[in-house]
Design an enzyme around this catalytic site. Structure first.
Site, PDB file in Angstrom:
ATOM      1  N   GLU A 470       0.858  -1.182   0.000  1.00  0.00           N
ATOM      2  CA  GLU A 470       0.000   0.000   0.000  1.00  0.00           C
ATOM      3  C   GLU A 470       0.901   1.241   0.000  1.00  0.00           C
ATOM      4  OE1 GLU A 470      -3.413  -0.371   2.403  1.00  0.00           O
ATOM      5  OE2 GLU A 470      -4.275   1.456   1.615  1.00  0.00           O
ATOM      6  N   ASP A 477      -5.140  10.252   6.621  1.00  0.00           N
ATOM      7  CA  ASP A 477      -4.104  10.010   7.616  1.00  0.00           C
ATOM      8  C   ASP A 477      -3.231  11.255   7.780  1.00  0.00           C
ATOM      9  OD1 ASP A 477      -5.083   7.683   6.209  1.00  0.00           O
ATOM     10  OD2 ASP A 477      -3.639   6.469   7.304  1.00  0.00           O
ATOM     11  N   GLU A 753      -1.983   0.789  13.378  1.00  0.00           N
ATOM     12  CA  GLU A 753      -3.135   1.182  12.566  1.00  0.00           C
ATOM     13  C   GLU A 753      -4.440   1.065  13.346  1.00  0.00           C
ATOM     14  OE1 GLU A 753      -3.636  -1.260   9.077  1.00  0.00           O
ATOM     15  OE2 GLU A 753      -4.955   0.224   8.154  1.00  0.00           O
ATOM     16  N   HIS A 774       1.479   3.109  11.559  1.00  0.00           N
ATOM     17  CA  HIS A 774       0.428   3.917  10.933  1.00  0.00           C
ATOM     18  C   HIS A 774       0.277   5.125  11.834  1.00  0.00           C
ATOM     19  CE1 HIS A 774      -1.885   1.957   7.722  1.00  0.00           C
ATOM     20  NE2 HIS A 774      -2.839   2.858   7.915  1.00  0.00           N
TER      21      HIS A 774
HETATM   22  C1  BGC Z   1      -5.183   2.884   4.770  1.00  0.00           C
HETATM   23  C2  BGC Z   1      -5.629   3.997   5.647  1.00  0.00           C
HETATM   24  C3  BGC Z   1      -6.595   4.819   4.903  1.00  0.00           C
HETATM   25  C4  BGC Z   1      -7.762   3.925   4.701  1.00  0.00           C
HETATM   26  C5  BGC Z   1      -8.937   4.587   4.100  1.00  0.00           C
HETATM   27  C6  BGC Z   1      -6.351   2.038   4.477  1.00  0.00           C
HETATM   28  O1  BGC Z   1      -6.028   1.001   3.655  1.00  0.00           O
HETATM   29  O2  BGC Z   1      -4.134   2.186   5.313  1.00  0.00           O
HETATM   30  O3  BGC Z   1      -4.899   4.428   6.623  1.00  0.00           O
HETATM   31  O4  BGC Z   1      -6.869   6.053   5.378  1.00  0.00           O
HETATM   32  O5  BGC Z   1      -7.385   2.785   3.964  1.00  0.00           O
HETATM   33  O6  BGC Z   1      -9.797   3.655   3.675  1.00  0.00           O
END
Ligand code: BGC
Length: 887
Positions: A470, A477, A753, A774
């Site tokens: 990703e 974020d 996260e 995260h």
């Molecule tokens: C990310 C996030 C993001 C979110 C929004 C995730 O996969 O890691 O931090 O803001 O998706 O859907």
């Protein structure tokens, strides 16, 4: 006799170093927010400086700036009566490309003192597109593709005479790693970084005067695929910006006799395939170090836009900490694991000697599972692997065009000597600005985790995470974390660069994609992503410029982004019906507490807040910030229109989501926090709402249940409405869900996260989305600096800490907190301790600023400074160091 003695004393004073000490002095000159920059790319660079003086209450009365090109004056500001010491634009003769300029600054203060002249310098880059003579070139090798071997492009050239200076202007569609006569050029990595390549591409400038010699020279450039074309986001989304990498390189040589010569990328360059067999952002890199390029072919000239080129404005990515192996572990299944003791982003540098052909493999993971085995599942499809085929000699090896998020490394193929391995941290080389330390070690670890999370995820782009497949510039974020980020490091340039991509990738209807640079277009969520805007995510386009302006007092970021900010607000207005934002996809309070997550750890119900209730609050927040922005930039028509809009947004909120008694349709912490934070609830009902919020927190036994959007405002709201006691209880809570749970229970070294990325029973959350690095929940850092430490800036005329508030709030059993911040004006510090019932606060305020020190919650009329009572426990002070006490 007495008069003579006095005169002698005065004379002695002026001759002694004490006199110098009593003066105002210019401490550092910043040019476009950098010290002595080597590649200024704008025609009107702005000058800023910091001042110091041993005296109190010092402000700047006048300044003078003098700019020279060699001996020739190109600008003299004259003596200007002003206290402005930041962002004064150059207003002299037109700047020339690739030139050195000297800058002299002198100031006069309000106490009749004059500083010495301080000198600095800057060099310009190629300022105009027409300055580029270089051609874009690609390897022209048929097998040069995203999955193929990394090409190397090379040029031999002859320098006819003694070289005085040699400056290399270079960029790539892809990533480059250049060397001159076998020596690596510069100390930046993964250059030119990640931007929306086809719309905005930065180039770099390197001074290689010491390396370019009279006679034959050799320039080699490895061309990595990087973000440009390796798989990015999901669904095997390769070649996002193009299928062929390309190089643009222009070396400007000035000979000792003053004549010049350019060595440019063109079809005279040669190409070959390098020893890097594959290199991929998510999967890592594989090198066969036995390979030396032998067959060379002609490169091809290609076309790519020159109009998108800009000299780099943000700090390049550089190597930071070098971590030793803390422990070598042997797992039950027989694997050898290096533990670096810290979750870090970068790579491992290994020093080895093996047999020619022997393969050494390094697998990078963040965690070990319950049984001590490396945990790969949360990397999803990312292989995160470095592989080296050895050449039989003693070798020092590291990758070129990839990075990993890891604490543990599994080593295969060689016997491990711990001292042969070092974890190298890599991040945008932002200047550290904040320090925060308290008497509570867990809190200090939290601060450390927030900082490490920021470092690892500020790799040219603010990313969500650094380990799985990703690593994207998720807007939400970055938005929630931006204020905290601006305490820990100077992020002015970092965000200014990213915000250019926000504007570049913005849809024609004003919508802002969920990730910037926008690479989701081709994935299945492409449609929502490109034509919509999600509350709290796309709002980064308004919130971040405003936060950056407030922190650094730099109006230019607002000026530059205004069109983008306004277009986004208009997009939301269009998406709203009757001023109610109740359409479209929303992430809402992402990852808030759900009972199922860790099997009812704190019982109660899941904390789900209505999507559109959240959206409406962010609609109000955006509008509030646009009102302020319009006021700052003097756009009075916009200002008036948005003031009226805000009233309507609030009214609609109350009609749709609130009962007459102030109860909200979602009985969650986030619902009440956002309503209170953004003044959505009529003043008469706020007390009751606060009561509901606190009752909710109590019902979860002082655990938070907030997701990404509620969390940043949770403690600020409690403090603002007088419930600091509850804010501290939440901060110091150490069972799930809380900030300290990962630290206390699992020894976390970064922010996770999810509140339970690792559950209390040491099993993992859903591997589909479980990152251990995260930064979003690290947004509490902002409150820690502002409330525990007590340092905050005023807005408007006070922005950039020109006027600040020092207002620490005691609590949580802390006996001291030491906080400092390197502001644009210099260092401010707030250092308090509580000792046998006496509270002492030591404050340092930089020259040319002022602060309001406020301790009103510590009992009336108890505050003294130098023995003098301060009425109301509130005082306005100028620069200098002060000690206050409260008994
Ligand atoms: C990310 C996030 C993001 C979110 C929004 C995730 O996969 O890691 O931090 O803001 O998706 O859907």
């Amino acid at each position: 006799m007495k008069i003579l003695l006095q005169k002698c004393l005065v004379l002695a004073f002026f001759l002694s170093p004490l006199w110098l000490l009593a003066q105002i002095s210019v401490q550092s000159i910043q040019i476009e927010n950098q010290q002595a920059p080597q590649g200024v790319g704008v025609l009107q660079p702005r000058f800023s400086w910091q001042l110091s003086s041993p005296n109190r209450n010092v402000t700047q009365k006048s300044y003078s700036i003098h700019v020279l090109a060699g001996k020739k004056t190109v600008w003299k500001s004259g003596k200007v009566d002003s206290d402005q010491s930041l962002f004064i634009p150059y207003a002299g003769d037109e700047l020339k490309s690739n030139q050195a300029y000297q800058v002299a600054v002198q100031v006069w203060d309000n106490q009749g003192k004059t500083s010495k002249v301080l000198w600095s310098e800057f060099k310009t880059s190629l300022l105009r597109t027409a300055d580029w003579k270089a051609k874009w070139i690609s390897s022209g090798i048929a097998s040069d593709s995203v999955d193929g071997r990394v090409p190397i492009l090379a040029k031999s050239f002859f320098a006819k005479k003694e070289v005085k200076s040699a400056r290399l202007f270079i960029t790539a569609r892809g990533l480059y790693d250049a060397s001159i006569n076998g020596k690596r050029v510069g100390d930046a990595y993964l250059s030119p970084g990640w931007t929306s390549y086809n719309k905005h591409l930065q180039f770099q400038v390197y001074d290689i005067s010491a390396e370019v010699k009279k006679g034959l020279n050799q320039l080699d450039v490895l061309m990595g695929s990087g973000w440009f074309r390796t798989r990015i986001a999901w669904e095997n989304n390769k070649n996002f910006y193009g299928t062929q990498t390309a190089l643009l390189s222009q070396l400007e040589i000035t000979y000792a006799d003053g004549s010049t010569e350019s060595v440019i990328s063109d079809n005279s360059w040669k190409a070959s395939l390098s020893h890097i067999l594959t290199s991929e952002i998510y999967d890592g890199e594989k090198q066969d170090t036995r390979i030396r390029p032998t067959t060379w072919s002609a490169v091809v000239e290609t076309t790519a836009s020159m109009d998108v080129l800009h000299a780099q404005i943000n700090e390049p990515m550089r190597k930071q900490e070098q971590l030793k192996v803390a422990k070598v572990l042997r797992t039950k299944s027989g694997k050898t694991i290096l533990d670096f003791g810290q979750n870090v982003v970068g790579w491992v540098k290994v020093s080895v000697k093996g047999n020619a052909g022997q393969a050494v493999k390094l697998y990078h993971v963040e965690m070990l599972d319950k049984t001590g085995e490396p945990y790969f599942a949360n990397l999803r499809s990312a292989k995160a692997q470095a592989e080296y085929i050895l050449n039989g000699e003693q070798q020092v090896l590291e990758p070129h065009f990839t990075f990993f998020g890891f604490r543990y490394v599994q080593v295969e193929g060689i016997d491990v000597q711990a001292s042969d391995y070092q974890a190298i941290a890599l991040n945008s080389d932002m200047k550290p600005t904040g320090t925060f330390e308290t008497s509570n070690p867990l809190l200090n670890q939290l601060q450390s985790n927030i900082r490490w999370g920021q470092k690892g995820n500020f790799l040219d782009v603010p990313t969500d995470c650094p380990q799985r497949d990703e690593r994207l510039g998720w807007t939400g974020d970055a938005e929630v974390f931006s204020r905290t980020a601006a305490f820990n490091f100077n992020v002015n340039q970092f965000f200014a660069k990213w915000l250019k991509d926000v504007a570049a990738d913005q849809a024609p209807n004003g919508a802002v994609p969920f990730v910037i640079p926008d690479v989701l277009t081709r994935t299945t969520i492409g449609k929502e992503n490109n034509q919509a805007g999600a509350a709290g995510w796309s709002d980064a386009s308004i919130i971040i410029p405003y936060n950056i302006y407030t922190t650094y007092g730099d109006k230019q970021v607002l000026e530059n982004q205004y069109a983008s900010m306004k277009a986004y607000l208009n997009y939301v207005r269009g998406a709203a019906k009757n001023d109610l934002w109740n359409t479209g996809f929303q992430f809402a309070d992402w990852l808030s507490y759900r009972v199922d997550d860790s099997k009812g750890m704190i019982g109660q119900k899941s904390a789900v807040t209505d999507n559109y209730l959240v959206a409406q609050r962010f609609y109000a927040y955006n509008t509030q910030l646009m009102i302020k922005t319009a006021r700052i930039l003097g756009k009075m028509d916009d200002y008036k229109e948005w003031e009226r809009l805000l009233e309507r947004i609030k009214m609609q909120f109350q009609k749709e989501f609130m009962t007459a008694n102030g109860r909200l349709i979602s009985e969650t912490q986030t619902a009440y926090i956002l309503a209170l934070q953004f003044d959505m609830i009529p003043a008469s009902l706020r007390e009751a709402s606060l009561g509901r919020l606190v009752a909710n927190i109590e019902s979860y036994q002082y655990h938070l249940t907030t997701g990404f959007l509620g969390t940043p405002f949770l403690n600020p709201v409690l403090t603002r409405f007088g419930r600091n006691d509850v804010a501290y209880k939440l901060l110091l809570q150490d069972t799930y869900p809380s900030w300290l749970y990962p630290i206390k229970v699992h020894g976390a070294t970064t922010i996770w996260e999810r509140w339970d990325s690792m559950k209390p029973d040491s099993t993992f959350q859903d591997p589909g989305m479980t990152s251990f690095n995260h930064y979003a929940y690290g947004a509490i850092g902002d409150w820690m600096y502002r409330t525990v430490g007590g340092i905050d800036t005023e807005e408007f005329d006070g922005a950039g800490y020109k006027q600040m508030v020092i207002k620490p709030e005691l609590g949580g059993g802390l006996s001291f907190a030491k906080t400092s911040l390197e502001t644009p004006y210099g260092k401010v510090s707030s250092d308090w301790r509580l000792d046998s019932g006496v509270f002492t606060l030591t404050v340092e305020v930089p020259v040319n600023t002022s602060a309001t020190v406020e301790l009103h919650r510590l009992g009336a009329n108890q505050m003294t400074q130098d023995g003098e009572m301060i009425p109301g426990n509130r005082i306005r002070i100028g620069s200098g160091k002060y000690v206050f006490t409260v008994k």
